[in-house]
Scaffold this active site. Structure first.
Site, short mmCIF file in Angstrom:
data_model
loop_
_atom_site.label_atom_id
_atom_site.label_comp_id
_atom_site.label_asym_id
_atom_site.label_seq_id
_atom_site.Cartn_x
_atom_site.Cartn_y
_atom_site.Cartn_z
N ASN A 102 5.42 -3.50 6.61
CA ASN A 102 6.69 -2.68 6.33
C ASN A 102 7.83 -2.76 6.96
O ASN A 102 7.68 -3.73 8.22
CB ASN A 102 6.55 -1.55 5.60
CG ASN A 102 5.69 -1.03 7.27
OD1 ASN A 102 6.94 -0.39 8.21
ND2 ASN A 102 4.53 -0.08 7.60
N SER A 123 0.56 -8.58 -0.28
CA SER A 123 1.25 -7.14 -1.07
C SER A 123 -0.15 -7.01 -2.40
O SER A 123 0.62 -6.41 -2.58
CB SER A 123 2.21 -7.74 -2.18
OG SER A 123 4.01 -7.60 -1.81
N THR A 124 -0.93 -7.17 -2.20
CA THR A 124 -2.04 -7.05 -3.16
C THR A 124 -2.95 -5.84 -2.70
O THR A 124 -3.90 -5.76 -3.82
CB THR A 124 -2.68 -7.67 -3.78
OG1 THR A 124 -3.82 -8.47 -2.53
CG2 THR A 124 -2.40 -8.74 -3.60
N ILE A 128 -9.10 -11.33 9.13
CA ILE A 128 -7.61 -11.79 9.20
C ILE A 128 -7.68 -11.81 11.08
O ILE A 128 -7.25 -12.53 12.07
CB ILE A 128 -6.91 -11.60 8.36
CG1 ILE A 128 -5.83 -12.93 9.22
CG2 ILE A 128 -6.33 -10.72 9.58
CD1 ILE A 128 -5.03 -12.79 7.79
N VAL A 146 -4.31 -4.21 6.13
CA VAL A 146 -4.36 -5.06 7.35
C VAL A 146 -3.39 -5.04 7.85
O VAL A 146 -3.92 -5.60 10.05
CB VAL A 146 -3.68 -6.71 6.68
CG1 VAL A 146 -2.70 -6.97 6.23
CG2 VAL A 146 -4.10 -7.67 7.50
N ASP A 147 -2.14 -4.33 7.80
CA ASP A 147 -1.66 -4.16 9.65
C ASP A 147 -1.90 -2.95 10.10
O ASP A 147 -1.81 -3.46 11.63
CB ASP A 147 -0.15 -3.19 8.66
CG ASP A 147 0.93 -3.18 9.28
OD1 ASP A 147 1.14 -4.11 10.29
OD2 ASP A 147 2.00 -2.15 9.03
N VAL A 178 -2.07 -2.18 -0.90
CA VAL A 178 -1.24 -0.28 -1.49
C VAL A 178 0.14 -1.30 -2.02
O VAL A 178 0.48 -0.26 -2.75
CB VAL A 178 -0.67 -0.12 0.69
CG1 VAL A 178 0.08 1.23 0.56
CG2 VAL A 178 -2.48 0.46 1.06
N TYR A 179 0.70 -2.09 -1.80
CA TYR A 179 1.63 -2.38 -2.54
C TYR A 179 0.86 -2.64 -4.00
O TYR A 179 2.47 -3.22 -5.05
CB TYR A 179 2.51 -3.15 -2.08
CG TYR A 179 3.47 -3.03 -1.00
CD1 TYR A 179 3.61 -1.54 -0.21
CD2 TYR A 179 3.99 -3.75 0.06
CE1 TYR A 179 3.96 -1.36 0.95
CE2 TYR A 179 4.69 -3.29 1.26
CZ TYR A 179 4.98 -2.13 1.30
OH TYR A 179 5.61 -1.59 2.96
N1 AR6 Z 1 -8.10 -9.39 7.08
C1 AR6 Z 1 -7.69 -9.59 6.25
N2 AR6 Z 1 -7.42 -8.35 4.31
C2 AR6 Z 1 -7.57 -7.60 4.99
C3 AR6 Z 1 -7.73 -6.99 5.50
C4 AR6 Z 1 -7.89 -7.79 6.94
N3 AR6 Z 1 -8.32 -7.13 8.00
N4 AR6 Z 1 -7.46 -5.44 5.98
C5 AR6 Z 1 -7.11 -5.58 4.34
N5 AR6 Z 1 -6.70 -6.67 3.46
P1 AR6 Z 1 -2.68 -3.84 2.31
P2 AR6 Z 1 -0.03 -4.86 0.78
C6 AR6 Z 1 -6.57 -7.41 2.67
O1 AR6 Z 1 -2.32 -3.08 2.00
O2 AR6 Z 1 -0.51 -4.71 0.04
C7 AR6 Z 1 0.02 -1.23 5.65
O3 AR6 Z 1 0.08 0.23 5.61
C8 AR6 Z 1 -6.40 -5.76 1.27
O4 AR6 Z 1 -7.76 -6.13 0.91
O5 AR6 Z 1 -3.15 -4.22 3.98
O6 AR6 Z 1 0.99 -5.90 1.58
C9 AR6 Z 1 1.88 -1.31 5.45
O7 AR6 Z 1 2.52 -0.53 6.54
C10 AR6 Z 1 -5.59 -6.81 0.67
O8 AR6 Z 1 -5.85 -7.72 -0.15
O9 AR6 Z 1 -0.66 -4.60 2.34
C11 AR6 Z 1 2.74 -1.55 4.02
O10 AR6 Z 1 2.98 0.12 4.51
C12 AR6 Z 1 -4.75 -7.66 1.11
O11 AR6 Z 1 -5.08 -7.60 2.88
C13 AR6 Z 1 2.17 -1.20 2.93
O12 AR6 Z 1 0.76 -1.65 3.91
C14 AR6 Z 1 -3.41 -6.58 1.80
O13 AR6 Z 1 -3.46 -5.52 1.24
C15 AR6 Z 1 1.98 -3.03 2.59
O14 AR6 Z 1 0.85 -3.22 2.37
#
Ligand code: AR6
Length: 174
Positions: free
Chosen positions: A24, A117-118, A11, A33-34, A120-121
């Site tokens: 978070n 949320s999909t 993204i 992604v964060d 780590v959450y």
């Molecule tokens: N571009 C697009 N999508 C992505 C990218 C990217 N660069 N990287 C990961 N994803 P997550 P959550 C997807 O874990 O579940 C963080 O530590 C990934 O494959 O990033 O909301 C925050 O600080 C998945 O489908 O976010 C919070 O503590 C989606 O993005 C926690 O993780 C969300 O995965 C939030 O967890």
């Protein structure tokens, strides 16, 4: 009706007015992604986030994009999946709704959402995609946004979004 389209990949590379961060409640960075957004935006982003005093689950707050191609980052906090009985669906809906409200406030015409949320959450991906698509369809026209991109890192997520975007609004969760 705005255009709702999928895109596979990172993204942080997208040339849109705003990208959404799955953050978070501290808004001070993390993994997934964060982490990618903070790395690409540069250290100015966390400095700006420190001024925001965190963010509640289901809410969203805006910062500039700094070194990103996107002008804005809308930081939202998705719910941690706890089995579905802890208001997770409504909280996730709130993330998408609040981001579109921020889009209206900042005159954003194009926005990209990750699958909030999909990762780590652990929110079930199909259920999350259904909520994402339904909520965007419901609120996008009032927001002034013309193009919504659902950024899917993996092909599994991409396939779910492509399938659900073919279906009519408000189909039951499969
Ligand atoms: N571009 C697009 N999508 C992505 C990218 C990217 N660069 N990287 C990961 N994803 P997550 P959550 C997807 O874990 O579940 C963080 O530590 C990934 O494959 O990033 O909301 C925050 O600080 C998945 O489908 O976010 C919070 O503590 C989606 O993005 C926690 O993780 C969300 O995965 C939030 O967890």
């Amino acid at each position: 009706m705005a255009e709702l389209i999928t895109v596979q990949g990172d993204i942080t590379t997208l040339r849109v007015d705003a990208i959404v961060n799955a953050a978070n409640t501290s808004l001070l960075g993390g993994g997934g992604v964060d982490g990618a957004i903070h790395r690409a935006a540069g250290p100015e982003l966390v400095a700006e986030c420190r001024k925001l005093d965190g963010c509640a689950t289901g809410d969203a707050k805006a910062t500039p994009g700094f070194h990103l191609p996107a002008s804005w980052v809308f930081h939202t906090v998705g719910p941690v999946w706890q089995g579905g009985g802890h208001d997770e669906d409504d909280l996730l809906e709130g993330c998408y709704r609040r981001c579109l409200e921020l889009a209206k406030l900042h005159h954003v015409r194009s926005i990209a959402f990750p699958a909030i949320s999909t990762g780590v959450y652990h929110f079930p991906p199909r259920r999350a995609a259904r909520i994402a698509i339904d909520t965007v369809r419901e609120h996008v026209d009032a927001s002034g946004v013309e193009v919504v991109r659902f950024a899917c890192l993996g092909t599994d997520t991409l396939a779910i979004y492509e399938e659900l975007l073919q279906q009519p609004p408000r189909a039951p969760i499969a």
